[in-house]
Write an enzyme that holds these catalytic residues in place. Structure first.
Site, PDB file in Angstrom:
ATOM      1  N   TYR A 182       0.979  -1.167  -0.095  1.00  0.00           N
ATOM      2  CA  TYR A 182      -0.063   0.159   0.010  1.00  0.00           C
ATOM      3  C   TYR A 182       0.881   1.276   0.057  1.00  0.00           C
ATOM      4  O   TYR A 182       2.056   1.260   0.536  1.00  0.00           O
ATOM      5  CB  TYR A 182      -0.856   0.154   1.338  1.00  0.00           C
ATOM      6  CG  TYR A 182      -2.053   1.029   1.252  1.00  0.00           C
ATOM      7  CD1 TYR A 182      -3.111   0.521   0.269  1.00  0.00           C
ATOM      8  CD2 TYR A 182      -2.062   2.149   1.754  1.00  0.00           C
ATOM      9  CE1 TYR A 182      -4.295   1.502  -0.015  1.00  0.00           C
ATOM     10  CE2 TYR A 182      -3.250   2.979   1.791  1.00  0.00           C
ATOM     11  CZ  TYR A 182      -4.304   2.445   0.810  1.00  0.00           C
ATOM     12  OH  TYR A 182      -5.419   3.551   0.972  1.00  0.00           O
ATOM     13  N   VAL A 196     -18.119   1.279   0.941  1.00  0.00           N
ATOM     14  CA  VAL A 196     -18.391   2.501   0.164  1.00  0.00           C
ATOM     15  C   VAL A 196     -19.648   2.359  -0.735  1.00  0.00           C
ATOM     16  O   VAL A 196     -20.409   3.520  -0.818  1.00  0.00           O
ATOM     17  CB  VAL A 196     -17.043   2.723  -0.619  1.00  0.00           C
ATOM     18  CG1 VAL A 196     -17.204   3.866  -1.723  1.00  0.00           C
ATOM     19  CG2 VAL A 196     -15.877   2.912   0.229  1.00  0.00           C
TER      20      VAL A 196
END
Length: 398
Positions: free
Chosen positions: A83, A201
Site C-alpha cells: 500500500y 463505500v
C-alpha cells in the site's frame, strides 16, 4: 525495514519477559498495541505488546484513549507492504525490547475513534473527554492509548454518534461523499451507476445519493439468494440493483433508457476493474466521468477508445488519502461535520460490523494469538461484516 523478530524464540522471550515485568511492578493500568517489525502476512507478523502508562503530553500534543478501530482492507495491504501509505517506525513506547530505540516497531491501524484524556500546553480547541478522529494517516490506531500532535486529529460533535459511526468516519463515508461531489455537478434526479454496490463505500454512495435526490443503478456479484441483498440495498435507497451477469443482457441499455427517461448517465464509480467495469462504462452518456477507487478483481481497467473519442469520457482515479493531503484542514473539518450530522439524523447508517474485544486480563501471547487468528479468518472470508477492534488496557498485577 527492521529485521523481523516476530517468529523467533528471542521475540517470544522478550514478549514474555516484558509482560511479566509489566504485570508485576505496578497496580496501574498499562497500555497495549498491535505491532509488526516487517511486512508480510498479518496472520504471521502481527504481535501484541504491552507498554507503560503514557506520561503527561508534551506541548502541542494530546494523549488519546482509543475506543474502537476498524480493520480495513487497506490496513492489510499496508502490513503486506503493497500500500502506498506506510507508517513510520515507532521507537518511544518502551525503554528496552520491542518499541525501543534498538527495536522499533510499526503500530497497525489507520482509522479509529479516540477520546482525549490529557492535553499538552498550547493545544487549542480540544479538551478532556472530546471524541476525535484521525486527520493524519497511519497514526497507529490499534492501540489502547497514544500521544499524537493535536493537529493530527479532528474533533467530532459532542453527542449523537455511536462509537461505530465515529470509528468508521474518515475512510468510507468521505470517499463516497467526495466521489459524488468532486467530478460531476449532479443535480436532483440525475443518475449514477456503480459496481461493488454492496461494499462499505457502495452502500454509503447509495445513502448519500438518496439524501441528495440522486438515482443509483447498482451492480453486485450474482449469488444463489439475491433477495435479501436486493432488499437491503433498496432499504438504503438504491433505485435499481442488478448483477454483473445483467451487463451481458443486450436489452439492458433499452431498460436503462426507459428508467432514466433517456437522460445520460454522467458518473460511474468503479471498485472492481476487469470486464464488468468495461461493460458498465458503455452505459455512460456524453461527457461522462468514470471514477476508480479500487480494483477488487485485481484485473486491469480496459476502456474502448471509442468512448473517449465519441463520448468524451474522462477516467479518473480517487484516493481519499490524497484528497486529505491536498485539502485544507477547514475543508476536512467541514466534511467530517457534514457527515456526522447525517449520521446523527439517521441518514447514514453505521456499517454492519463485528466488534472483537481484547480484554484486560489477556496476556500479550494470548492477544497475539487472537489477533493473528482474526486475520487468518478474514483471509478465508469468514467475516462478512466490518471488523472493529476494541483494545482494553491490560491490568497490571499488584
Amino acid at each position: 525495514m527492521p529485521i523481523s523478530l516476530s517468529s523467533t524464540p528471542m521475540f517470544s522471550r522478550i514478549i514474555s519477559q516484558s509482560s511479566s515485568r509489566a504485570f508485576s511492578t505496578s497496580s496501574a493500568l498499562l497500555n497495549r498495541c498491535i505491532v509488526y517489525t516487517q511486512n508480510g502476512d498479518p496472520a504471521q507478523v502481527l504481535s501484541a505488546i504491552t507498554y507503560p502508562k503514557l506520561p503527561s503530553p508534551p506541548p502541542n500534543t494530546v494523549n488519546l484513549k482509543f475506543l474502537l478501530s476498524p480493520i480495513n482492507p487497506a490496513d492489510i495491504n499496508t502490513i503486506e507492504g503493497v500500500y502506498p501509505s506506510r507508517p513510520k517506525p515507532t521507537s518511544n513506547i518502551a525503554t528496552s525490547g520491542l518499541g525501543s530505540q534498538d527495536q522499533p516497531v510499526f503500530v497497525g491501524g489507520n482509522e479509529g475513534l479516540a477520546q482525549v484524556v490529557d492535553v499538552g500546553e498550547g493545544v487549542q480547541g480540544l479538551e478532556n473527554g472530546d471524541w476525535v478522529v484521525m486527520d493524519q494517516p497511519q497514526l497507529g490506531t490499534w492501540s489502547t492509548s497514544r500521544n499524537v500532535p493535536f493537529h493530527g486529529v479532528i474533533k467530532l460533535p459532542a453527542s449523537g454518534l455511536t462509537e461505530a459511526h465515529g470509528a468508521t468516519m474518515t475512510v468510507n463515508p468521505t470517499t463516497a461523499y467526495n466521489m459524488l461531489d468532486g467530478f460531476v455537478k449532479l443535480q436532483e434526479g440525475d443518475w449514477v451507476v456503480q459496481n461493488g454496490a454492496n461494499s462499505a463505500v457502495g452502500q454509503l454512495v447509495i445513502q448519500i445519493a438518496k439524501e441528495r435526490g440522486l438515482n443509483t443503478i447498482n451492480f453486485v456479484r450474482s449469488r444463489d439468494d439475491m433477495g435479501p441483498l436486493v432488499t437491503h440495498l433498496e432499504s438504503l435507497g438504491a433505485t435499481k440493483v442488478l448483477t454483473y451477469d445483467d451487463l451481458n443482457d443486450r436489452s439492458l441499455r433499452s431498460k436503462i433508457k426507459e428508467w432514466t427517461g433517456g437522460q445520460d448517465i454522467r458518473l460511474a464509480l468503479n471498485c472492481v476493474g476487469g470486464d464488468p467495469t468495461t461493460a458498465m462504462a458503455k452505459l455512460l452518456g456524453q461527457d461522462s466521468h468514470l471514477v476508480s477507487y479500487g480494483a477488487m478483481s485485481k484485473k486491469p481497467l480496459s476502456l474502448p477508445t471509442s468512448l473517449h473519442i465519441f463520448k468524451n469520457l474522462t477516467s479518473h482515479g480517487f484516493w481519499q488519502t490524497n484528497w486529505s493531503r491536498t485539502h485544507s484542514r477547514t475543508e476536512k473539518e467541514e466534511l467530517i461535520t457534514k457527515l456526522a450530522e447525517m449520521m446523527k439524523e439517521g441518514k447514514l447508517k453505521a456499517p454492519e460490523h463485528t466488534i472483537i474485544t481484547i480484554g484486560p486480563q489477556v496476556s500479550d501471547e494470548e492477544a497475539t494469538e487472537k489477533v493473528r487468528s482474526i486475520f487468518a479468518e478474514m483471509a478465508e472470508g469468514k467475516f462478512r461484516k466490518k471488523v472493529l477492534l476494541k483494545l482494553e488496557e491490560p491490568a497490571a498485577c499488584a
